[in-house]
Design a protein around this motif. Structure first.
Motif, mmCIF file in Angstrom:
data_model
loop_
_atom_site.group_PDB
_atom_site.id
_atom_site.type_symbol
_atom_site.label_atom_id
_atom_site.label_comp_id
_atom_site.label_asym_id
_atom_site.label_seq_id
_atom_site.Cartn_x
_atom_site.Cartn_y
_atom_site.Cartn_z
ATOM 1 N N ASP A 13 0.946 -1.224 0.091
ATOM 2 C CA ASP A 13 0.028 -0.010 -0.086
ATOM 3 C C ASP A 13 0.905 1.105 -0.046
ATOM 4 N N SER A 14 0.887 1.753 -1.042
ATOM 5 C CA SER A 14 1.737 3.033 -1.400
ATOM 6 C C SER A 14 0.941 4.474 -1.064
ATOM 7 N N VAL A 15 -0.146 4.287 -0.729
ATOM 8 C CA VAL A 15 -0.917 5.258 -0.553
ATOM 9 C C VAL A 15 -1.094 5.795 1.034
ATOM 10 N N SER A 16 -0.671 6.880 1.082
ATOM 11 C CA SER A 16 -0.433 7.497 2.774
ATOM 12 C C SER A 16 -1.908 7.509 3.279
ATOM 13 N N ALA A 17 -2.146 7.208 4.704
ATOM 14 C CA ALA A 17 -3.237 7.542 5.134
ATOM 15 C C ALA A 17 -3.671 8.764 5.339
ATOM 16 N N SER A 18 -2.763 9.567 5.255
ATOM 17 C CA SER A 18 -2.904 11.166 5.373
ATOM 18 C C SER A 18 -3.403 11.773 4.116
ATOM 19 N N SER A 19 -3.557 11.239 2.958
ATOM 20 C CA SER A 19 -4.065 11.708 1.576
ATOM 21 C C SER A 19 -5.250 11.078 1.565
ATOM 22 N N PRO A 20 -6.140 11.649 0.667
ATOM 23 C CA PRO A 20 -7.336 11.337 0.321
ATOM 24 C C PRO A 20 -7.291 9.981 -0.404
ATOM 25 N N HIS A 21 -8.254 8.847 -0.051
ATOM 26 C CA HIS A 21 -8.233 7.767 -0.327
ATOM 27 C C HIS A 21 -9.392 6.950 -0.180
ATOM 28 N N VAL A 22 -9.544 5.613 -0.827
ATOM 29 C CA VAL A 22 -10.611 4.750 -0.111
ATOM 30 C C VAL A 22 -10.065 3.697 0.512
ATOM 31 N N ALA A 23 -10.589 3.511 1.788
ATOM 32 C CA ALA A 23 -9.992 2.463 2.459
ATOM 33 C C ALA A 23 -10.574 0.999 2.192
ATOM 34 N N ARG A 24 -9.812 0.055 2.094
ATOM 35 C CA ARG A 24 -10.194 -1.240 1.983
ATOM 36 C C ARG A 24 -9.937 -2.036 3.457
ATOM 37 N N VAL A 25 -10.905 -2.708 3.830
ATOM 38 C CA VAL A 25 -10.568 -3.489 5.158
ATOM 39 C C VAL A 25 -11.176 -4.935 4.879
ATOM 40 N N THR A 26 -10.380 -5.972 5.132
ATOM 41 C CA THR A 26 -10.825 -7.239 4.687
ATOM 42 C C THR A 26 -11.445 -8.072 6.014
#
Length: 323
Positions: A43-56
């Protein structure tokens, strides 16, 4: 002189053996580390930038404080929405309740959509009810609305070996039922009251979250599982599809851009107290050149360990086999 030569040869053999096992150990450690690094670096997307979170949500659902804290962390992050990817037969009633409550708190902050990849039965369907929208694959399995309490009874077996279990109890229903004596009508009635109470809660949850008529509720709460296709007509799910379908719904209903990157969120803890053992076994087999066998070993062992640790009231789909 001959003795010295034999000693030298033996020492060389011993050294080669030690070198072999050291190398194997290093390979196993490197393989296990690579798996861990891959899971984090994926996961190269930072939690501090806008994104869609995926939880399994996979495997057996139990009380899991680390997962609750993960969902709370997502709530504080800059995630615009959450995709709940589910493939689980359920688990304990309390663990499923804990997960549902955490998801509803998260849904107050961000839109949550569930995607049933394979199965969302019993406790896993409770988790799906925590989402704002449920998407399922056409042939996924959903439902199994019900509660079960199982316990073995080895009374007849003990008779064959001449063993009698005796106990002194403060009251007739203390530690009842137990596997060493026949279940009394009073003990059975006490357990049935627990099951019925939890079942009523589960049915109420389905009725509240899915807005069903009484007739349809009676159909979907008899313990059966349904395909996603059947579940669509029965209002157990909202749409048929996959994660792309979920992204389209988020864009259409919640204004979350479909091109927004996805970040998979995971807890930092291993799945169980035996996680280190499973990781070592997987790493060793993978290092020997059998990655598929390593994955099969891990999933089989993890499933057996999780089921062995379950206790109490269960919201779990487990088809019986005869033979």
């Amino acid at each position: 002189m001959s003795l010295d030569a034999d000693q030298i040869v033996e020492r060389r053999r011993l050294r080669r053996k030690v070198t072999f096992w050291r190398t194997l150990g290093v390979l196993a450690a490197v393989a296990a580390l690579a798996v861990g690094v891959a899971s984090v670096a994926g996961d190269s997307v930072s939690a501090s930038s806008p994104h869609v979170a995926r939880v399994t949500i996979g495997g057996i659902i139990r009380n899991d404080r680390a997962r609750v804290e993960l969902l709370e962390e997502i709530g504080r992050s800059r995630a615009r929405a959450v995709i709940l990817s589910i493939d689980s037969p359920g688990g304990t009633v309390t663990g499923s309740e804990q997960l549902f409550d955490a998801l509803r708190r998260l849904a107050e902050k961000k839109p949550v959509v569930a995607v049933v990849e394979g199965i969302a039965a019993s406790g896993a369907y409770i988790a799906a009810l925590g989402a704002d929208h449920i998407v399922a694959r056409r042939n996924a399995l959903v439902g199994s609305v019900g509660v079960i309490y199982q316990y073995p009874n080895v009374t007849e077996l003990l008779k064959t070996v001449g063993v009698t279990m005796e106990d002194i109890k403060s009251s007739p229903l203390k530690a009842s039922p137990n596997p060493y004596t026949p279940t009394t009508p009073e003990a059975r009635a006490a357990v049935e009251s627990l099951v019925k109470d939890s079942y009523a809660w589960f049915k109420g949850l389905v009725s509240e979250r899915r807005k069903m008529s009484d007739d349809k509720l009676a159909t979907v709460t008899d313990g059966r599982v349904f395909t996603g296709h059947q579940g669509l007509d029965l209002q157990l799910v909202d749409e048929l599809g996959d994660e792309r379908t979920a992204r389209a719904w988020l864009a259409r209903e919640k204004g979350v851009p479909e091109n927004l990157r996805v970040r998979s969120w995971r807890t930092r803890e291993v799945d169980s107290e035996f996680g280190w053992l499973l990781g070592a076994a997987r790493g060793t087999v993978a290092a020997l050149g059998f990655p598929q066998a390593a994955e099969f070993l891990t999933q089989t062992a993890r499933g057996a360990l999780e089921r062995a640790q379950l206790d109490g009231l269960l919201a779990l789909w487990h088809p019986r086999t005869n033979g």
